[in-house]
Design an enzyme around this catalytic site. Structure first.
Site, PDB file in Angstrom:
ATOM      1  N   LYS A  27      43.875  54.529  37.701  1.00  0.00           N
ATOM      2  CA  LYS A  27      43.210  53.225  37.898  1.00  0.00           C
ATOM      3  C   LYS A  27      44.189  52.075  37.711  1.00  0.00           C
ATOM      4  CE  LYS A  27      40.774  51.245  34.350  1.00  0.00           C
ATOM      5  NZ  LYS A  27      41.060  49.831  34.060  1.00  0.00           N
ATOM      6  N   ASN A  28      44.929  52.109  36.606  1.00  0.00           N
ATOM      7  CA  ASN A  28      45.761  50.942  36.292  1.00  0.00           C
ATOM      8  C   ASN A  28      47.052  50.882  37.113  1.00  0.00           C
ATOM      9  OD1 ASN A  28      43.846  49.953  34.617  1.00  0.00           O
ATOM     10  ND2 ASN A  28      44.753  50.744  32.732  1.00  0.00           N
ATOM     11  N   ARG A  98      39.582  42.937  34.599  1.00  0.00           N
ATOM     12  CA  ARG A  98      40.834  42.340  34.146  1.00  0.00           C
ATOM     13  C   ARG A  98      41.898  42.263  35.246  1.00  0.00           C
ATOM     14  NH1 ARG A  98      42.977  39.202  29.989  1.00  0.00           N
ATOM     15  NH2 ARG A  98      45.197  39.550  29.912  1.00  0.00           N
ATOM     16  N   PRO A 128      43.985  36.993  25.839  1.00  0.00           N
ATOM     17  CA  PRO A 128      44.434  35.701  26.377  1.00  0.00           C
ATOM     18  C   PRO A 128      45.321  35.879  27.609  1.00  0.00           C
ATOM     19  CG  PRO A 128      45.683  36.269  24.398  1.00  0.00           C
ATOM     20  CD  PRO A 128      44.693  37.389  24.619  1.00  0.00           C
ATOM     21  N   ILE A 129      45.636  34.760  28.300  1.00  0.00           N
ATOM     22  CA  ILE A 129      46.523  34.843  29.472  1.00  0.00           C
ATOM     23  C   ILE A 129      47.712  33.887  29.326  1.00  0.00           C
ATOM     24  CG2 ILE A 129      44.715  35.653  31.029  1.00  0.00           C
ATOM     25  CD1 ILE A 129      44.636  32.811  32.224  1.00  0.00           C
ATOM     26  N   ASP A 130      48.038  33.550  28.082  1.00  0.00           N
ATOM     27  CA  ASP A 130      49.110  32.570  27.859  1.00  0.00           C
ATOM     28  C   ASP A 130      50.469  33.025  28.410  1.00  0.00           C
ATOM     29  OD1 ASP A 130      48.883  34.507  25.884  1.00  0.00           O
ATOM     30  OD2 ASP A 130      49.852  33.300  24.358  1.00  0.00           O
ATOM     31  N   ASP A 312      44.380  53.228  25.201  1.00  0.00           N
ATOM     32  CA  ASP A 312      43.222  53.685  25.983  1.00  0.00           C
ATOM     33  C   ASP A 312      42.792  55.112  25.625  1.00  0.00           C
ATOM     34  OD1 ASP A 312      43.258  51.264  27.287  1.00  0.00           O
ATOM     35  OD2 ASP A 312      44.413  51.976  28.987  1.00  0.00           O
TER      36      ASP A 312
END
Ligand code: EPU
Length: 424
Positions: A27-28, A98, A128-130, A312
């Site tokens: 998947k990833n 995501r 977060p997406i910083d 995971d």
């Protein structure tokens, strides 16, 4: 479907399952290959695609942006971007998973602008997406935020030397793809080195990108403003999380299970923990065979970025620890909201002490009792399915759309090794 559930009859601790479970494409990895279509001038072909809900969501999002997505064989897809790609990711689909965040970089690089909501995905911590925002800024972009909607634009982006504060997987993939379409050299330091990142870099390079260092903590991209040209299909690598989770299932419920079509060399640290826990297993280049393992022993588990034990697989491993003699320690170092599911295992009879959001003790062996429960996220959902198979009596797992996001047709594949699980 939102209201579907699994009804599972437990094995009451018997190690009874046997047979083969083939592993599907990761998947990833595959989701990022779908995103990569935006960097290409011509269509790309992606093979070994798993039938999971996140692929459906990603396909819808790409179609909305102007990429033609077509199934071209049992497990193959053709993706063909139109001349101009939409720049607005707003909407419920982007919020629901995501990987939508990975689209932002390629769209920004190709169109000079992108608008998107804060991404969703599994509720396993703050997420977060910083790192993404800081990196786009370093490449010359302007960032506007209103009400958790981001508008990023740039007249001209340029290569940059960027240090990640943390080796984020999706940020590494996003920035690698962004930099491939920006003229000049970009150096990314302290990046993640998961095998899925290497697969993506190899695919981009096969289309004309110049990326070196993928698989290490420093990646160098020599970008160009010409779109890539697809020459060979992307072969989705096997899902190492699925393989590891099936291996856990086999250790607690299996008489003799062979997990095929996988890459055990991607799971070295997990298999080392299996050795310490007394799991009886053998490997070939592309399979793991797990035999009846009557006496599992407590073992300490620390999740870590690749090549460590993947976060995971932490929740399935916790189920194994309930069936191991002695006190085990779990240290979840990647996310801070990923131990909450342990409360449900405790209600099934597990002896669990949660010390803080990152650390817990599990003492075994404890028998588990079947229960009615809700899958809180993709990975914990599968852990509940495994726990239900270990338990005595019937369990009902609700919210299984969470499990369908990442595991293809899981009930049928578990039934093939003898599990009693029905979707209702
Ligand atoms: N982080 C930041 N700032 C950022 C980005 C991340 O502080 O801008 C932090 C996160 O909060 C977290 C840590 O960095 O504490 C690592 O997160 P990372 O960004 O690596 O995770 P991710 O890229 O969001 C991917 C997988 C996850 C997997 C993690 C870790 C995808 C779509 N998701 O997430 O997979 O757990 O890497 O390996 O690739 C799953 O498949 O169930 C899943 C959650």
């Amino acid at each position: 479907m939102e209201n579907e559930k699994f009804v599972i009859q437990g094995l009451e601790g018997q190690r009874a399952l046997s047979g083969k479970i083939p592993v599907r494409g990761a998947k990833n990895a595959v989701l990022k290959a779908f995103v990569a279509s935006i960097l290409f001038e011509n269509g790309i072909r992606i093979d070994n695609v798993p039938f999971i809900q996140d692929i459906v969501s990603m396909s819808e999002l790409l179609k909305h942006l102007g990429v033609n997505v077509e199934q071209a064989g049992e497990k193959s897809f053709l993706l063909n971007p139109s001349e101009s790609i939409g720049t607005d990711l707003c909407g419920d689909i982007a919020k629901s998973f995501r990987s939508s965040i990975v689209l932002t970089g390629p769209i920004l690089a190709r169109e000079g602008k992108v608008t998107f909501p804060h991404p969703g995905g599994c509720v396993i911590g703050e997420r977060p997406i910083d790192v993404f925002l800081e990196s786009f800024k370093k490449m010359g972009a302007d960032i506007d935020v209103h009400d958790r909607q981001y508008i990023i634009s740039a007249d001209k982006l340029h290569g940059a030397e960027i240090v990640f504060k943390i080796p984020s997987v999706t940020a590494t993939e996003t920035l690698m793809m962004t930099a491939a379409l920006i003229p000049g050299k970009t150096i990314l330091h302290n990046v993640a080195c998961e095998p899925e990142i290497v697969a993506l870099a190899d695919f981009l390079n096969s289309g004309g990108a110049d990326i070196s260092g993928a698989g290490s903590h420093t990646i160098i991209i020599k970008g160009s403003d010409s779109l890539l040209k697809s020459k060979e299909p992307y072969e989705t690598p096997p899902d190492r999380i699925e393989a590891g989770s099936f291996a856990v299932l086999a250790a607690v419920c299996g008489k003799d299970i062979e997990i095929t079509d996988c890459r055990p060399d991607h799971l070295k640290v997990l298999l080392h923990a299996f050795d310490n826990a007394g799991v009886d297993f053998g490997i070939t280049e592309n399979s793991i065979r797990i035999k009846f393992s009557p006496q599992l022993k407590a073992v300490d588990i620390k999740t870590h970025e690749y090549p460590g034990i993947p976060t995971d697989i932490q929740s399935p491993l916790a189920v194994l620890l309930t069936q191991a003699t002695g006190r085990s320690f779990i240290f979840e170092t990647v996310f801070e909201g990923r131990l909450n599911y342990l409360n449900e295992l405790a209600r099934m009879g597990a002896d669990v002490t949660i010390c803080d959001p990152h650390r817990a003790f599990i003492s075994g062996i404890t028998p588990l009792r079947g229960r009615e429960m809700e899958s809180p996220d993709l990975r914990a959902g599968l852990a509940f399915v495994i726990a239900a198979l270990v338990a005595k009596g019937e369990s009902i797992v609700h919210n299984i759309y969470n499990i369908d996001r990442g595991y293809e047709n899981i009930e049928e594949r578990l039934r093939d090794v003898g599990a009693n699980i029905k979707r209702i």
